[in-house]
Design an enzyme around this catalytic site. Structure first.
Site, PDB file in Angstrom:
ATOM      1  N   ARG A   1      -1.500  15.108  11.873  1.00  0.00           N
ATOM      2  CA  ARG A   1      -0.580  14.692  10.805  1.00  0.00           C
ATOM      3  C   ARG A   1      -0.105  15.960  10.088  1.00  0.00           C
ATOM      4  NH1 ARG A   1      -1.403   9.221   9.580  1.00  0.00           N
ATOM      5  NH2 ARG A   1       0.458   9.295   8.273  1.00  0.00           N
ATOM      6  N   PRO A   2       0.816  16.710  10.704  1.00  0.00           N
ATOM      7  CA  PRO A   2       1.266  17.965  10.086  1.00  0.00           C
ATOM      8  C   PRO A   2       1.964  17.712   8.753  1.00  0.00           C
ATOM      9  CG  PRO A   2       2.678  17.365  11.921  1.00  0.00           C
ATOM     10  CD  PRO A   2       1.520  16.402  11.930  1.00  0.00           C
ATOM     11  N   ILE A   3       1.996  18.725   7.925  1.00  0.00           N
ATOM     12  CA  ILE A   3       2.689  18.618   6.632  1.00  0.00           C
ATOM     13  C   ILE A   3       3.688  19.757   6.454  1.00  0.00           C
ATOM     14  CG2 ILE A   3       0.816  17.360   5.490  1.00  0.00           C
ATOM     15  CD1 ILE A   3       0.028  20.049   4.170  1.00  0.00           C
ATOM     16  N   ASP A   4       4.167  20.309   7.559  1.00  0.00           N
ATOM     17  CA  ASP A   4       5.097  21.440   7.492  1.00  0.00           C
ATOM     18  C   ASP A   4       6.378  21.096   6.720  1.00  0.00           C
ATOM     19  OD1 ASP A   4       5.250  19.771   9.895  1.00  0.00           O
ATOM     20  OD2 ASP A   4       7.008  20.939  10.406  1.00  0.00           O
ATOM     21  N   LEU A   5       6.856  19.865   6.851  1.00  0.00           N
ATOM     22  CA  LEU A   5       8.069  19.484   6.130  1.00  0.00           C
ATOM     23  C   LEU A   5       7.802  19.431   4.621  1.00  0.00           C
ATOM     24  CD1 LEU A   5       8.537  18.339   9.094  1.00  0.00           C
ATOM     25  CD2 LEU A   5      10.111  16.754   8.045  1.00  0.00           C
TER      26      LEU A   5
ATOM     27  N   ASP B   1       4.551   0.892  11.976  1.00  0.00           N
ATOM     28  CA  ASP B   1       3.341   0.215  11.489  1.00  0.00           C
ATOM     29  C   ASP B   1       3.244  -1.220  11.996  1.00  0.00           C
ATOM     30  OD1 ASP B   1       3.426   1.779   8.199  1.00  0.00           O
ATOM     31  OD2 ASP B   1       2.863   2.519  10.176  1.00  0.00           O
TER      32      ASP B   1
ATOM     33  N   LYS C   1       0.844  -1.209   0.000  1.00  0.00           N
ATOM     34  CA  LYS C   1       0.000   0.000   0.000  1.00  0.00           C
ATOM     35  C   LYS C   1       0.873   1.251   0.000  1.00  0.00           C
ATOM     36  CE  LYS C   1      -1.734   1.596   3.984  1.00  0.00           C
ATOM     37  NZ  LYS C   1      -1.345   3.019   4.220  1.00  0.00           N
ATOM     38  N   ASN C   2       1.899   1.275   0.860  1.00  0.00           N
ATOM     39  CA  ASN C   2       2.679   2.508   1.024  1.00  0.00           C
ATOM     40  C   ASN C   2       3.686   2.738  -0.089  1.00  0.00           C
ATOM     41  OD1 ASN C   2       1.148   2.923   3.227  1.00  0.00           O
ATOM     42  ND2 ASN C   2       2.732   2.398   4.726  1.00  0.00           N
TER      43      ASN C   2
ATOM     44  N   CYS D   1      -5.703  12.312  11.691  1.00  0.00           N
ATOM     45  CA  CYS D   1      -6.269  10.984  11.459  1.00  0.00           C
ATOM     46  C   CYS D   1      -6.258  10.271  12.795  1.00  0.00           C
ATOM     47  CB  CYS D   1      -5.439  10.241  10.411  1.00  0.00           C
ATOM     48  SG  CYS D   1      -3.908   9.597  11.076  1.00  0.00           S
TER      49      CYS D   1
ATOM     50  N   ILE E   1       7.351   7.570  16.699  1.00  0.00           N
ATOM     51  CA  ILE E   1       7.000   8.211  15.422  1.00  0.00           C
ATOM     52  C   ILE E   1       5.693   8.991  15.509  1.00  0.00           C
ATOM     53  CG2 ILE E   1       6.527   7.817  12.967  1.00  0.00           C
ATOM     54  CD1 ILE E   1       9.414   7.225  13.741  1.00  0.00           C
TER      55      ILE E   1
ATOM     56  N   ARG F   1      -5.928  10.292   4.207  1.00  0.00           N
ATOM     57  CA  ARG F   1      -5.078  11.317   4.783  1.00  0.00           C
ATOM     58  C   ARG F   1      -3.815  11.510   3.952  1.00  0.00           C
ATOM     59  NH1 ARG F   1      -0.171  12.049   5.826  1.00  0.00           N
ATOM     60  NH2 ARG F   1       0.111  14.041   6.851  1.00  0.00           N
TER      61      ARG F   1
ATOM     62  N   ARG G   1      -8.584  -0.664   4.529  1.00  0.00           N
ATOM     63  CA  ARG G   1      -7.756   0.371   3.890  1.00  0.00           C
ATOM     64  C   ARG G   1      -6.410  -0.193   3.470  1.00  0.00           C
ATOM     65  NH1 ARG G   1      -6.100   4.461   7.479  1.00  0.00           N
ATOM     66  NH2 ARG G   1      -4.825   4.929   5.660  1.00  0.00           N
TER      67      ARG G   1
HETATM   68  C1  EPZ Z   1       4.056   7.052   6.010  1.00  0.00           C
HETATM   69  O1  EPZ Z   1       3.252   8.072   6.576  1.00  0.00           O
HETATM   70  C2  EPZ Z   1       3.168   5.824   5.938  1.00  0.00           C
HETATM   71  N1  EPZ Z   1       2.015   6.100   5.074  1.00  0.00           N
HETATM   72  C3  EPZ Z   1       2.687   5.452   7.350  1.00  0.00           C
HETATM   73  O2  EPZ Z   1       1.934   4.244   7.236  1.00  0.00           O
HETATM   74  C4  EPZ Z   1       3.905   5.186   8.225  1.00  0.00           C
HETATM   75  O3  EPZ Z   1       3.477   4.922   9.530  1.00  0.00           O
HETATM   76  C5  EPZ Z   1       4.829   6.409   8.208  1.00  0.00           C
HETATM   77  O4  EPZ Z   1       5.187   6.747   6.850  1.00  0.00           O
HETATM   78  C6  EPZ Z   1       6.117   6.172   8.994  1.00  0.00           C
HETATM   79  O5  EPZ Z   1       6.788   5.082   8.449  1.00  0.00           O
HETATM   80  C7  EPZ Z   1       2.169   6.030   3.741  1.00  0.00           C
HETATM   81  O6  EPZ Z   1       3.250   5.801   3.234  1.00  0.00           O
HETATM   82  C8  EPZ Z   1       0.935   6.274   2.899  1.00  0.00           C
HETATM   83  P1  EPZ Z   1       6.039  10.523   8.059  1.00  0.00           P
HETATM   84  P2  EPZ Z   1       3.799   9.608   6.565  1.00  0.00           P
HETATM   85  O7  EPZ Z   1       5.898  11.762   7.235  1.00  0.00           O
HETATM   86  O8  EPZ Z   1       4.514   9.888   5.298  1.00  0.00           O
HETATM   87  C9  EPZ Z   1       5.675  13.816  11.494  1.00  0.00           C
HETATM   88  C10 EPZ Z   1       0.126   2.804   7.606  1.00  0.00           C
HETATM   89  O9  EPZ Z   1      -0.310   2.272   8.636  1.00  0.00           O
HETATM   90  N2  EPZ Z   1       5.632  14.788  10.401  1.00  0.00           N
HETATM   91  O10 EPZ Z   1       7.313   9.756   7.968  1.00  0.00           O
HETATM   92  O11 EPZ Z   1       2.687  10.496   6.957  1.00  0.00           O
HETATM   93  C11 EPZ Z   1       4.395  12.978  11.531  1.00  0.00           C
HETATM   94  O12 EPZ Z   1       3.395  13.657  12.242  1.00  0.00           O
HETATM   95  C12 EPZ Z   1       0.545   4.249   7.611  1.00  0.00           C
HETATM   96  O13 EPZ Z   1       0.278   2.211   6.507  1.00  0.00           O
HETATM   97  C13 EPZ Z   1       5.708  16.146  10.691  1.00  0.00           C
HETATM   98  O14 EPZ Z   1       5.785  16.542  11.852  1.00  0.00           O
HETATM   99  O15 EPZ Z   1       4.850   9.528   7.761  1.00  0.00           O
HETATM  100  C14 EPZ Z   1       4.842  11.721  12.213  1.00  0.00           C
HETATM  101  O16 EPZ Z   1       4.833  11.951  13.613  1.00  0.00           O
HETATM  102  C15 EPZ Z   1       0.282   4.912   8.958  1.00  0.00           C
HETATM  103  N3  EPZ Z   1       5.648  17.037   9.668  1.00  0.00           N
HETATM  104  C16 EPZ Z   1       6.302  11.559  11.752  1.00  0.00           C
HETATM  105  O17 EPZ Z   1       6.701  12.849  11.257  1.00  0.00           O
HETATM  106  C17 EPZ Z   1       5.544  16.626   8.357  1.00  0.00           C
HETATM  107  O18 EPZ Z   1       5.519  17.512   7.465  1.00  0.00           O
HETATM  108  C18 EPZ Z   1       6.504  10.536  10.637  1.00  0.00           C
HETATM  109  O19 EPZ Z   1       5.692  10.934   9.572  1.00  0.00           O
HETATM  110  C19 EPZ Z   1       5.481  15.254   8.086  1.00  0.00           C
HETATM  111  C20 EPZ Z   1       5.532  14.356   9.116  1.00  0.00           C
END
Ligand code: EPZ
Length: 416
Positions: free
Chosen positions: A121-125, A305, A22-23, A116, A327, A92, A397
């Site tokens: 789930r911030p997207i600042d990065l 995960d 999926k990911n 979610c 995480i 999301r 999902r």
């Molecule tokens: C991906 O989510 C996966 N989803 C998640 O899988 C997985 O848990 C996660 O990576 C970590 O491995 C998909 O690939 C679709 P991150 P993502 O950005 O990209 C914080 C599942 O169960 N963060 O690495 O959202 C964030 O809040 C799902 O299949 C910021 O602060 O993960 C989190 O605490 C759940 N600002 C941490 O970083 C940002 O701009 C890791 O997030 C982005 C992230």
């Protein structure tokens, strides 16, 4: 809405081929719009999140159709750059479309993805990286309005190795004039799979799977055929199920190197693991034992995960296991549901302490999120009596057909 009825106490036995990841396929689906032509995605899993992504692609002007296990996307007709709120809220991780739409259209409009089940789930990065490449982004009123008349490749550093921000940066970099170097990139195997797809399309991406990814922008593209990598978290789920229920299970079509931290933990708990080629065999009999602390971390650390499903496998172990969820802020929502079966788990912030108990009783439980829901099913396999799982839409999902797969391995699981 559907419910699972699971009769515990039966060991698992047999072999199973693991679905596509999926990911990996979600960012790859977004990436298909980088080419004004056709992409064929073999081994594409049939999931709710894939359906949500194809809805977004169709909204943007793509044509999507299934040919067996392959999803075929024709992105020649992309004529929109907006993703309506309804579609953004359906998944999301739709924010992954932002970089690809900017690359293709030079502009993008999405609603903020919001939170979610795992917390905010911030997207600042993501936004910092896209701004670094030249995007002008207005965040007013819960909508993202992005203009990128001229994306220019340059060096950008992610303040943490975010998976999604790395993927969005790569997809935006494909539309940049010149070369982009992404530092402190996430190293998850799904990013390497995205690179393989992009390079099959004619892009020039190097270094995915390491902390430094280099992208040469504005490459001529061509029709591509790609086989989606196996889902390492689904594989981890079925290994945890076999560990919990006992038995002898072989998973096929997996890259054991992608889940070595999970197999190491299960081996330490007392399972016999044999990995090789594209299969993993697990044998588990008798009670497991508690293991050293499990700390989730970015790849190649222990995957967040897989935290819930490993916890579920250890509920009846002899001894204590400490989990530290580093995480996500809120990834223990499955704990309250597991305690309804008699599990002994104490949560303090990021730490969960699992004290093994002799027996678990089947119970009525509600799935709280995708992996937490899978953990309830894993725990139910090792309980006495029947468990009833509601809100199983969360599970759908990310798992093509969890009930079917567990039945193939000998479990008594019914979906009603
Ligand atoms: C991906 O989510 C996966 N989803 C998640 O899988 C997985 O848990 C996660 O990576 C970590 O491995 C998909 O690939 C679709 P991150 P993502 O950005 O990209 C914080 C599942 O169960 N963060 O690495 O959202 C964030 O809040 C799902 O299949 C910021 O602060 O993960 C989190 O605490 C759940 N600002 C941490 O970083 C940002 O701009 C890791 O997030 C982005 C992230």
């Amino acid at each position: 809405m559907g419910e699972f009825y699971i009769e515990g106490g039966r060991p698992l036995d047999g072999s199973l081929r693991v679905q596509g990841a999926k990911n990996s396929v979600l960012p790859i689906l977004a990436a298909t719009i980088l080419h004004r032509g056709t992409s064929v995605l073999k081994n594409c899993p049939r999931l709710r999140d894939v359906e949500a992504s194809t809805e977004i692609l169709r909204h943007l002007g793509c044509r999507c159709r299934w040919e067996g296990d392959a999803l075929v996307v024709d992105a020649a007709g992309v004529d929109r750059w907006d993703v309506p709120d309804r579609l953004m809220r359906s998944m999301r991780s739709s924010v992954i479309f932002l970089g690809a739409i900017l690359s293709r259209c030079g502009r993008a409009e999405l609603s903020m993805p919001g939170g979610c089940e795992l917390g905010p789930r911030p997207i600042d990065l993501h936004l910092a990286a896209l701004r670094r490449l030249g995007a002008v982004i207005d965040e007013g009123g819960g909508r993202l309005r992005c203009e990128a008349p001229e994306l220019v490749g340059r060096e950008l550093t992610l303040s943490m190795p975010s998976v999604g921000a790395t993927e969005n940066s790569i997809l935006a970099a494909c539309g940049c004039e010149g070369t982009t170097v992404i530092l402190n990139a996430a190293r998850e195997p799904e990013i390497a799979d995205l690179q393989r797809f992009l390079n099959a399309m004619g892009q020039r991406v190097r270094g995915a799977g390491t902390s430094t990814v280099t992208v040469e922008g504005r490459r001529p593209t061509r029709d591509a055929v790609h086989t989606v990598m196996p889902d390492r978290i689904v594989a981890a789920t079925y290994l945890a199920a076999a560990a919990a229920a006992g038995g002898d299970v072989e998973l096929q079509g997996v890259d054991y190197r992608h889940l070595s931290t999970v197999t190491a933990a299960l081996h330490e708990a007392g399972c016999q693991i044999h990995s090789g080629g594209d299969s993993i065999r697990i044998r588990s009999q008798g009670r497991l034992r508690g293991i050293r602390p499990v700390r989730t971390a970015p790849y190649p650390g222990f995957p967040t995960d897989a935290q819930a499903v490993l916890m579920a496998a250890l509920l009846r172990s002899r001894g204590v296991t400490v989990f530290v969820e580093n995480i996500f802020d809120s990834r223990y929502r499955h704990v309250d549901e597991l305690t309804r079966m008699g599990a002994d788990i104490r949560v303090e912030g990021r730490v969960a302490v699992v004290c093994g108990v002799d027996r678990l009783q089947g119970a009525e439980m509600a799935c709280t999120d995708l992996r937490g829901g899978a953990a309830l099913a894993v725990a139910a396999l090792s309980a006495e009596g029947e468990s009833r799982l509601t809100a199983i839409h969360h599970i759908k999902r990310g798992y093509e057909d969890l009930a079917r797969d567990l039945r193939l391995l000998g479990a008594q699981v019914e979906e009603r």
